[in-house]
Structure formats: C-alpha cells, structure tokens
Design a protein around this motif. Structure first.
Motif, PDB file in Angstrom:
ATOM      1  N   THR A 184     -16.406  -9.601 -24.415  1.00  0.00           N
ATOM      2  CA  THR A 184     -15.881 -10.470 -23.361  1.00  0.00           C
ATOM      3  C   THR A 184     -16.242  -9.911 -21.991  1.00  0.00           C
ATOM      4  O   THR A 184     -16.595 -10.667 -21.083  1.00  0.00           O
ATOM      5  CB  THR A 184     -14.360 -10.649 -23.517  1.00  0.00           C
ATOM      6  N   ALA A 185     -16.211  -8.593 -21.831  1.00  0.00           N
ATOM      7  CA  ALA A 185     -16.589  -7.978 -20.555  1.00  0.00           C
ATOM      8  C   ALA A 185     -18.045  -8.284 -20.212  1.00  0.00           C
ATOM      9  O   ALA A 185     -18.368  -8.597 -19.058  1.00  0.00           O
ATOM     10  CB  ALA A 185     -16.364  -6.468 -20.603  1.00  0.00           C
ATOM     11  N   GLN A 186     -18.918  -8.220 -21.197  1.00  0.00           N
ATOM     12  CA  GLN A 186     -20.331  -8.532 -20.951  1.00  0.00           C
ATOM     13  C   GLN A 186     -20.501  -9.983 -20.519  1.00  0.00           C
ATOM     14  O   GLN A 186     -21.254 -10.274 -19.585  1.00  0.00           O
ATOM     15  CB  GLN A 186     -21.154  -8.253 -22.207  1.00  0.00           C
ATOM     16  N   LEU A 187     -19.799 -10.895 -21.188  1.00  0.00           N
ATOM     17  CA  LEU A 187     -19.875 -12.303 -20.821  1.00  0.00           C
ATOM     18  C   LEU A 187     -19.285 -12.551 -19.433  1.00  0.00           C
ATOM     19  O   LEU A 187     -19.833 -13.316 -18.636  1.00  0.00           O
ATOM     20  CB  LEU A 187     -19.148 -13.158 -21.867  1.00  0.00           C
ATOM     21  N   LEU A 188     -18.181 -11.885 -19.137  1.00  0.00           N
ATOM     22  CA  LEU A 188     -17.512 -12.005 -17.841  1.00  0.00           C
ATOM     23  C   LEU A 188     -18.446 -11.560 -16.718  1.00  0.00           C
ATOM     24  O   LEU A 188     -18.618 -12.257 -15.716  1.00  0.00           O
ATOM     25  CB  LEU A 188     -16.240 -11.152 -17.863  1.00  0.00           C
ATOM     26  N   GLN A 189     -19.077 -10.414 -16.897  1.00  0.00           N
ATOM     27  CA  GLN A 189     -19.949  -9.877 -15.853  1.00  0.00           C
ATOM     28  C   GLN A 189     -21.246 -10.672 -15.731  1.00  0.00           C
ATOM     29  O   GLN A 189     -21.820 -10.757 -14.648  1.00  0.00           O
ATOM     30  CB  GLN A 189     -20.183  -8.392 -16.106  1.00  0.00           C
ATOM     31  N   ALA A 190     -21.704 -11.284 -16.828  1.00  0.00           N
ATOM     32  CA  ALA A 190     -22.897 -12.128 -16.754  1.00  0.00           C
ATOM     33  C   ALA A 190     -22.585 -13.430 -16.015  1.00  0.00           C
ATOM     34  O   ALA A 190     -23.410 -13.927 -15.241  1.00  0.00           O
ATOM     35  CB  ALA A 190     -23.418 -12.430 -18.162  1.00  0.00           C
ATOM     36  N   LYS A 191     -21.394 -13.983 -16.239  1.00  0.00           N
ATOM     37  CA  LYS A 191     -21.023 -15.245 -15.599  1.00  0.00           C
ATOM     38  C   LYS A 191     -20.703 -15.051 -14.122  1.00  0.00           C
ATOM     39  O   LYS A 191     -21.050 -15.899 -13.292  1.00  0.00           O
ATOM     40  CB  LYS A 191     -19.826 -15.880 -16.324  1.00  0.00           C
ATOM     41  N   TRP A 192     -19.998 -13.968 -13.792  1.00  0.00           N
ATOM     42  CA  TRP A 192     -19.590 -13.707 -12.410  1.00  0.00           C
ATOM     43  C   TRP A 192     -20.008 -12.297 -11.999  1.00  0.00           C
ATOM     44  O   TRP A 192     -19.163 -11.391 -11.889  1.00  0.00           O
ATOM     45  CB  TRP A 192     -18.090 -13.895 -12.248  1.00  0.00           C
ATOM     46  N   PRO A 193     -21.297 -12.075 -11.725  1.00  0.00           N
ATOM     47  CA  PRO A 193     -21.765 -10.727 -11.387  1.00  0.00           C
ATOM     48  C   PRO A 193     -21.178 -10.194 -10.079  1.00  0.00           C
ATOM     49  O   PRO A 193     -21.169  -8.982  -9.866  1.00  0.00           O
ATOM     50  CB  PRO A 193     -23.289 -10.886 -11.292  1.00  0.00           C
ATOM     51  N   GLY A 194     -20.673 -11.084  -9.222  1.00  0.00           N
ATOM     52  CA  GLY A 194     -20.107 -10.634  -7.954  1.00  0.00           C
ATOM     53  C   GLY A 194     -18.621 -10.340  -7.995  1.00  0.00           C
ATOM     54  O   GLY A 194     -18.020 -10.039  -6.959  1.00  0.00           O
ATOM     55  N   MET A 195     -18.010 -10.397  -9.176  1.00  0.00           N
ATOM     56  CA  MET A 195     -16.569 -10.149  -9.283  1.00  0.00           C
ATOM     57  C   MET A 195     -16.258  -8.732  -8.818  1.00  0.00           C
ATOM     58  O   MET A 195     -16.923  -7.784  -9.207  1.00  0.00           O
ATOM     59  CB  MET A 195     -16.090 -10.365 -10.715  1.00  0.00           C
ATOM     60  N   LYS A 196     -15.243  -8.617  -7.983  1.00  0.00           N
ATOM     61  CA  LYS A 196     -14.900  -7.323  -7.398  1.00  0.00           C
ATOM     62  C   LYS A 196     -13.851  -6.545  -8.188  1.00  0.00           C
ATOM     63  O   LYS A 196     -13.718  -5.348  -8.034  1.00  0.00           O
ATOM     64  CB  LYS A 196     -14.430  -7.533  -5.961  1.00  0.00           C
ATOM     65  N   ALA A 197     -13.085  -7.227  -9.014  1.00  0.00           N
ATOM     66  CA  ALA A 197     -12.019  -6.553  -9.771  1.00  0.00           C
ATOM     67  C   ALA A 197     -12.633  -5.649 -10.829  1.00  0.00           C
ATOM     68  O   ALA A 197     -13.642  -5.993 -11.447  1.00  0.00           O
ATOM     69  CB  ALA A 197     -11.107  -7.575 -10.429  1.00  0.00           C
ATOM     70  N   PRO A 198     -12.025  -4.499 -11.067  1.00  0.00           N
ATOM     71  CA  PRO A 198     -12.528  -3.631 -12.136  1.00  0.00           C
ATOM     72  C   PRO A 198     -12.230  -4.232 -13.514  1.00  0.00           C
ATOM     73  O   PRO A 198     -11.250  -4.956 -13.687  1.00  0.00           O
ATOM     74  CB  PRO A 198     -11.754  -2.327 -11.933  1.00  0.00           C
ATOM     75  N   VAL A 199     -13.107  -3.939 -14.461  1.00  0.00           N
ATOM     76  CA  VAL A 199     -12.961  -4.419 -15.835  1.00  0.00           C
ATOM     77  C   VAL A 199     -12.895  -3.188 -16.744  1.00  0.00           C
ATOM     78  O   VAL A 199     -13.735  -2.304 -16.657  1.00  0.00           O
ATOM     79  CB  VAL A 199     -14.136  -5.319 -16.247  1.00  0.00           C
ATOM     80  N   ARG A 200     -11.892  -3.158 -17.600  1.00  0.00           N
ATOM     81  CA  ARG A 200     -11.759  -2.068 -18.571  1.00  0.00           C
ATOM     82  C   ARG A 200     -11.875  -2.652 -19.968  1.00  0.00           C
ATOM     83  O   ARG A 200     -11.115  -3.549 -20.328  1.00  0.00           O
ATOM     84  CB  ARG A 200     -10.419  -1.362 -18.417  1.00  0.00           C
ATOM     85  N   THR A 201     -12.817  -2.130 -20.731  1.00  0.00           N
ATOM     86  CA  THR A 201     -12.974  -2.614 -22.097  1.00  0.00           C
ATOM     87  C   THR A 201     -12.067  -1.836 -23.033  1.00  0.00           C
ATOM     88  O   THR A 201     -11.875  -0.634 -22.884  1.00  0.00           O
ATOM     89  CB  THR A 201     -14.434  -2.508 -22.573  1.00  0.00           C
ATOM     90  N   LEU A 202     -11.513  -2.565 -23.988  1.00  0.00           N
ATOM     91  CA  LEU A 202     -10.664  -1.980 -25.025  1.00  0.00           C
ATOM     92  C   LEU A 202     -11.353  -2.235 -26.354  1.00  0.00           C
ATOM     93  O   LEU A 202     -11.810  -3.344 -26.624  1.00  0.00           O
ATOM     94  CB  LEU A 202      -9.277  -2.628 -25.010  1.00  0.00           C
ATOM     95  N   GLU A 203     -11.444  -1.208 -27.185  1.00  0.00           N
ATOM     96  CA  GLU A 203     -12.114  -1.323 -28.474  1.00  0.00           C
ATOM     97  C   GLU A 203     -11.262  -2.128 -29.452  1.00  0.00           C
ATOM     98  O   GLU A 203     -10.069  -1.848 -29.617  1.00  0.00           O
ATOM     99  CB  GLU A 203     -12.409   0.057 -29.063  1.00  0.00           C
ATOM    100  N   VAL A 204     -11.887  -3.097 -30.085  1.00  0.00           N
ATOM    101  CA  VAL A 204     -11.191  -3.937 -31.055  1.00  0.00           C
ATOM    102  C   VAL A 204     -10.706  -3.071 -32.216  1.00  0.00           C
ATOM    103  O   VAL A 204     -11.463  -2.266 -32.762  1.00  0.00           O
ATOM    104  CB  VAL A 204     -12.104  -5.070 -31.564  1.00  0.00           C
ATOM    105  N   GLY A 205      -9.438  -3.204 -32.554  1.00  0.00           N
ATOM    106  CA  GLY A 205      -8.852  -2.464 -33.664  1.00  0.00           C
ATOM    107  C   GLY A 205      -8.342  -1.081 -33.311  1.00  0.00           C
ATOM    108  O   GLY A 205      -7.736  -0.418 -34.145  1.00  0.00           O
ATOM    109  N   GLU A 206      -8.558  -0.636 -32.082  1.00  0.00           N
ATOM    110  CA  GLU A 206      -8.094   0.692 -31.656  1.00  0.00           C
ATOM    111  C   GLU A 206      -6.996   0.548 -30.610  1.00  0.00           C
ATOM    112  O   GLU A 206      -7.109  -0.254 -29.686  1.00  0.00           O
ATOM    113  CB  GLU A 206      -9.254   1.509 -31.076  1.00  0.00           C
ATOM    114  N   THR A 207      -5.953   1.367 -30.744  1.00  0.00           N
ATOM    115  CA  THR A 207      -4.851   1.342 -29.789  1.00  0.00           C
ATOM    116  C   THR A 207      -5.190   2.219 -28.592  1.00  0.00           C
ATOM    117  O   THR A 207      -5.602   3.365 -28.755  1.00  0.00           O
ATOM    118  CB  THR A 207      -3.548   1.825 -30.444  1.00  0.00           C
ATOM    119  N   THR A 208      -5.013   1.660 -27.402  1.00  0.00           N
ATOM    120  CA  THR A 208      -5.204   2.384 -26.151  1.00  0.00           C
ATOM    121  C   THR A 208      -3.856   2.441 -25.452  1.00  0.00           C
ATOM    122  O   THR A 208      -3.164   1.426 -25.346  1.00  0.00           O
ATOM    123  CB  THR A 208      -6.219   1.655 -25.241  1.00  0.00           C
ATOM    124  N   VAL A 209      -3.477   3.616 -24.978  1.00  0.00           N
ATOM    125  CA  VAL A 209      -2.217   3.753 -24.249  1.00  0.00           C
ATOM    126  C   VAL A 209      -2.500   3.570 -22.763  1.00  0.00           C
ATOM    127  O   VAL A 209      -3.354   4.245 -22.190  1.00  0.00           O
ATOM    128  CB  VAL A 209      -1.552   5.116 -24.517  1.00  0.00           C
TER     129      VAL A 209
END
Length: 165
Positions: free
Chosen positions: A43-68
């Motif tokens: 989703t992050a790749q699609l987001l950045q391809a659609k809106w390359p000028g977006m200023k907000a940071p994007v953090r990817t979370l691995e599917v199936g892994e818990t991130t605190v």
C-alpha cells in the motif's frame, strides 16, 4: 483508520490506511501533510506512486508481524504502547485489517476484506487473532447486503481468464 477528510481536534495519535481504493483514501493527496500514515509495504508503494508529492511520513508495517507503537495521548499524558498487527484482508493488492492491542483491549478494524468460509480452514487463522477474544470489532460491511453477491474467487478468476484468453 482510513480517515483523511478531517483534521480532528485534538490530533489523532496514529493514522492507518487499509488499502488504496478511492473510498478509503478520500482526503489524501499530494498536499496531505498530516500525521504519519501506517500501512502495508505494498500500500505504501501504491500511495507514493499515486501521490509522489505527499509530505506526510509513511511507515510500513509487515503483514502478520506485531509492531509496538508509542502513541501520545491527546491530553498530554504519558505515551501509551499499543501493538499493531496488519493481517491480510484478501481484498486487493496490499489490503490489510489492523489488530490493535493495548490498554483499551483488543480491537480489529477490518477495512474491506474478503471471506470465503469454504476456503478458510480453522488452522489458517493468524495466531495473534485467536490468542484472545476481541473486545471491539469495526466491521466494514459495505457489501454485506444479499443484493451484493460476488462469485467465489476461483470462479471470478476463471471468468477473467476466459475473457482475456
């Protein structure tokens, strides 16, 4: 989750994007400079391809892994630790459900998802999902009405192949 049209007061502690369909990204765009967006890597790749000028940071979370995540409450209190586990939603490329666990309990936000009971064995459930009962379920049920009857995935794929072939 999937809320981009308003800048809430007080600020939202974390924002999550389940997938890139237009009804889940309304309000996002090149000008979005709000809080960090948490999503799957696809989703992050699609987001950045659609809106390359977006200023907000994007953090990817691995599917199936818990991130605190350490989230700052809007009242200025001590940060709160929550575990976030993205789970495959079987909906489209990169689509996930979010299981959030913390002091508020266990919450599952489904976003759009696809469920086929015949294809889902009891052993296919992610361990984080069955570790304990849910305290809250946010169910996206846009297409739960019987008038929306989608064929099983195998039949749909066969129909696409027949058209393309």
């Amino acid at each position: 989750v999937d809320l981009w049209k308003s800048r809430s007061v007080p600020p939202i502690a974390a924002r999550f994007l389940t997938h890139m369909h237009a009804d889940h990204t309304e309000g996002l765009g090149d000008g979005w400079d709000g809080e960090m967006i948490h999503c799957s890597s696809l989703t992050a790749q699609l987001l950045q391809a659609k809106w390359p000028g977006m200023k907000a940071p994007v953090r990817t979370l691995e599917v199936g892994e818990t991130t605190v995540l350490q989230l700052q409450p809007s009242d200025g209190g001590e940060p709160v630790a929550v575990g976030v586990t993205p789970l495959d939603a079987c909906h489209c490329l990169g689509a996930v459900m979010f299981l959030v666990e913390g002091p508020h309990g266990r919450v599952l936000h489904t976003g759009d998802f696809r469920w086929e009971a015949a294809a889902q064995a009891d052993t296919d459930w992610h361990p984080a999902l069955v570790a304990a009962p849910l305290d809250l379920l946010f169910l996206d049920n846009t297409y739960c009405h019987p008038r929306y009857s989608a064929p099983p995935r195998v039949e749909a794929a066969a129909a696409v192949v027949a058209i393309v072939a």
